[in-house]
Design an enzyme around this catalytic site. Structure first.
Site, short mmCIF file in Angstrom:
data_model
loop_
_atom_site.label_atom_id
_atom_site.label_comp_id
_atom_site.label_asym_id
_atom_site.label_seq_id
_atom_site.Cartn_x
_atom_site.Cartn_y
_atom_site.Cartn_z
N SER A 41 6.66 1.39 6.43
CA SER A 41 6.33 2.34 5.22
C SER A 41 7.77 2.25 4.35
O SER A 41 7.72 2.65 3.04
CB SER A 41 5.85 3.59 5.57
OG SER A 41 7.08 4.25 6.18
N LYS A 78 11.18 8.72 5.04
CA LYS A 78 10.64 8.62 3.57
C LYS A 78 11.69 8.95 2.85
O LYS A 78 12.78 9.58 2.82
CB LYS A 78 9.54 9.63 3.45
CG LYS A 78 8.51 9.47 4.28
CD LYS A 78 7.68 8.24 4.49
CE LYS A 78 6.43 8.12 5.94
NZ LYS A 78 6.18 7.02 5.97
#
Length: 182
Positions: A41, A78
Site C-alpha cells: 500500500s 500510511k
C-alpha cells in the site's frame, strides 16, 4: 585493602556496559522503534519488507508517514492526508483540504506507472465516508501511496492520535534501499 587494577577496570567496564544497554533499550523501546513494512500500500515510497525507524517525539504534519495500531491489533503504515479539524475531499484525482486544492508530488511516479484513464484516487468526501464534515480534534485521515490497493481511512475511518505509534523517518534495511522517508 586496595583492589587490584584489573578488578577496578572490570567493574568500570561492567557498569559502563549496563548503562549503555539500558540507554539502548530506552531509545529502542520509546524513541526509535524498528518496524517492518508489510504489503504494497505504500509503494513506491516504501516496499514490502523494508525496515524503517519510527520516532514518536515530534509533531505530526500533513504528508508525514505514520505507523499506528488499530483496535483489532493490526499495525499499519500510511501517509497523513488530513489533520484534526480539517475537511477532506478528493475530486478528479485532486486532494481538497478545507476547500483548497493541495498538490501531492509523491504520487507522481505511481500515477505515471499506471497508464490508464481510471482515476488513481476515487472521488470522496469525509461526509460520504464517515458522515462528518470535519475530522475530530484528535483524528487523522491516512491513505497509502498506492491508492488502488491501500486499506486506509477510506475503509476503517479516521485514526486517533492515541493509536499512532510514531512517524517513519528512515529506511535502514535492505542496505541498497537506505534513505530518509518523506
Amino acid at each position: 585493602m586496595k583492589w587490584p587494577v584489573k578488578v577496578d577496570r572490570f567493574w568500570f567496564y561492567f557498569k559502563f556496559s549496563l548503562l549503555a544497554l539500558a540507554i539502548a533499550l530506552v531509545i529502542r523501546g520509546f524513541l526509535l522503534i524498528p518496524i517492518q513494512v508489510e504489503g504494497k500500500s505504500m509503494q513506491l515510497t516504501l516496499k514490502k519488507n523494508d525496515w524503517v525507524v519510527v520516532e514518536n517525539v515530534t509533531t505530526i504534519h500533513r504528508f508525514d508517514i505514520v505507523v499506528f495500531r488499530l483496535a483489532d491489533g493490526d499495525t499499519y503504515i500510511k501517509r497523513v492526508i488530513g489533520l484534526p479539524g480539517e475537511s477532506i475531499a478528493y475530486v478528479d484525482d485532486q486532494l481538497h483540504v478545507d476547500g483548497k486544492k493541495i498538490d501531492e508530488p509523491y504520487l507522481a511516479e505511481n500515477q505515471e506507472k499506471i497508464h490508464d484513464q481510471n482515476p488513481y484516487t476515487n472521488n470522496f468526501s469525509l461526509n460520504d465516508l464517515l458522515d462528518v464534515k470535519k475530522l475530530g480534534k484528535d483524528s487523522y485521515f491516512v491513505m497509502g501511496d498506492n491508492r488502488r490497493v491501500s486499506k486506509d481511512s477510506r475503509s476503517f475511518g479516521a485514526v486517533s492520535a492515541d493509536d499512532i505509534i510514531g512517524k517513519a523517518v528512515f529506511v535502514y534495511y535492505p542496505l541498497p534501499d537506505i534513505k530518509w522517508v518523506h
